[in-house]
Design a protein around this motif. Sequence first.
Motif, PDB file in Angstrom:
ATOM      1  N   LEU A 108      -4.869   1.366   1.525  1.00  0.00           N
ATOM      2  CA  LEU A 108      -5.026   0.067   2.188  1.00  0.00           C
ATOM      3  C   LEU A 108      -6.064  -0.775   1.456  1.00  0.00           C
ATOM      4  O   LEU A 108      -5.845  -1.964   1.199  1.00  0.00           O
ATOM      5  N   ALA A 109      -7.180  -0.153   1.109  1.00  0.00           N
ATOM      6  CA  ALA A 109      -8.239  -0.875   0.400  1.00  0.00           C
ATOM      7  C   ALA A 109      -7.745  -1.391  -0.948  1.00  0.00           C
ATOM      8  O   ALA A 109      -8.005  -2.546  -1.304  1.00  0.00           O
ATOM      9  N   SER A 110      -7.027  -0.567  -1.676  1.00  0.00           N
ATOM     10  CA  SER A 110      -6.502  -0.993  -2.976  1.00  0.00           C
ATOM     11  C   SER A 110      -5.560  -2.174  -2.828  1.00  0.00           C
ATOM     12  O   SER A 110      -5.619  -3.139  -3.599  1.00  0.00           O
ATOM     13  N   ALA A 111      -4.699  -2.124  -1.825  1.00  0.00           N
ATOM     14  CA  ALA A 111      -3.753  -3.220  -1.589  1.00  0.00           C
ATOM     15  C   ALA A 111      -4.480  -4.508  -1.201  1.00  0.00           C
ATOM     16  O   ALA A 111      -4.030  -5.611  -1.528  1.00  0.00           O
ATOM     17  N   LEU A 112      -5.620  -4.366  -0.530  1.00  0.00           N
ATOM     18  CA  LEU A 112      -6.404  -5.529  -0.104  1.00  0.00           C
ATOM     19  C   LEU A 112      -7.393  -5.995  -1.175  1.00  0.00           C
ATOM     20  O   LEU A 112      -8.012  -7.044  -1.036  1.00  0.00           O
TER      21      LEU A 112
ATOM     22  N   LEU B 103      -3.581   1.433  13.616  1.00  0.00           N
ATOM     23  CA  LEU B 103      -4.984   1.216  13.257  1.00  0.00           C
ATOM     24  C   LEU B 103      -5.474  -0.154  13.725  1.00  0.00           C
ATOM     25  O   LEU B 103      -6.624  -0.307  14.125  1.00  0.00           O
ATOM     26  N   CYS B 104      -4.600  -1.140  13.669  1.00  0.00           N
ATOM     27  CA  CYS B 104      -4.971  -2.477  14.160  1.00  0.00           C
ATOM     28  C   CYS B 104      -5.177  -2.457  15.673  1.00  0.00           C
ATOM     29  O   CYS B 104      -6.081  -3.119  16.188  1.00  0.00           O
ATOM     30  N   SER B 105      -4.367  -1.694  16.366  1.00  0.00           N
ATOM     31  CA  SER B 105      -4.462  -1.601  17.822  1.00  0.00           C
ATOM     32  C   SER B 105      -5.627  -0.725  18.266  1.00  0.00           C
ATOM     33  O   SER B 105      -6.216  -0.956  19.314  1.00  0.00           O
ATOM     34  N   ASP B 106      -5.927   0.301  17.467  1.00  0.00           N
ATOM     35  CA  ASP B 106      -6.978   1.270  17.815  1.00  0.00           C
ATOM     36  C   ASP B 106      -7.815   1.573  16.578  1.00  0.00           C
ATOM     37  O   ASP B 106      -7.548   2.533  15.859  1.00  0.00           O
ATOM     38  N   PRO B 107      -8.830   0.741  16.295  1.00  0.00           N
ATOM     39  CA  PRO B 107      -9.622   0.935  15.085  1.00  0.00           C
ATOM     40  C   PRO B 107     -10.400   2.249  15.038  1.00  0.00           C
ATOM     41  O   PRO B 107     -10.870   2.649  13.985  1.00  0.00           O
TER      42      PRO B 107
ATOM     43  N   SER C 140       0.805  -1.230   0.000  1.00  0.00           N
ATOM     44  CA  SER C 140       0.000   0.000   0.000  1.00  0.00           C
ATOM     45  C   SER C 140       0.834   1.275   0.000  1.00  0.00           C
ATOM     46  O   SER C 140       0.345   2.332  -0.368  1.00  0.00           O
ATOM     47  N   GLY C 141       2.068   1.166   0.471  1.00  0.00           N
ATOM     48  CA  GLY C 141       2.890   2.367   0.624  1.00  0.00           C
ATOM     49  C   GLY C 141       2.570   3.130   1.895  1.00  0.00           C
ATOM     50  O   GLY C 141       3.109   4.201   2.141  1.00  0.00           O
ATOM     51  N   ALA C 142       1.686   2.568   2.726  1.00  0.00           N
ATOM     52  CA  ALA C 142       1.355   3.191   4.011  1.00  0.00           C
ATOM     53  C   ALA C 142       2.366   2.726   5.053  1.00  0.00           C
ATOM     54  O   ALA C 142       2.860   1.598   4.997  1.00  0.00           O
ATOM     55  N   SER C 143       2.668   3.575   5.973  1.00  0.00           N
ATOM     56  CA  SER C 143       3.639   3.281   7.018  1.00  0.00           C
ATOM     57  C   SER C 143       3.226   2.068   7.853  1.00  0.00           C
ATOM     58  O   SER C 143       2.063   1.920   8.234  1.00  0.00           O
TER      59      SER C 143
END
Length: 64
Positions: free
Chosen positions: A36-40, A20-24, A10-13
Motif C-alpha cells: 500500500l505504501a509503495s502504491a501511495l 482497513l478503511c472501516s477499521d484502522p 498495490s495488488g492488495a485485495s
Amino acid sequence: MSINKLSQCSGASYHIISALCSDPCRAVITDILQRLASALGISATKLIEDVSDEQWSRETGKGD
C-alpha cells in the motif's frame, strides 16, 4: 486515490483495503502495508499510528 485504484496499483485485495478503511485498528501483515505504501509513494511507517493500550482497547472494544 480510490480503493479500487489503490487495490489495482498495490495488488492488495479491495476487501482488505476497504476493511482497513472501516477499521484502522484491524490487524494487517507488513507485506500489505508495504504494498500500500509503495502504491501511495510513501514510507510504510506513515501508515502506522502508535496508540496507547487504553486507546486501542477503546477503539477496538477489546480488553486486555
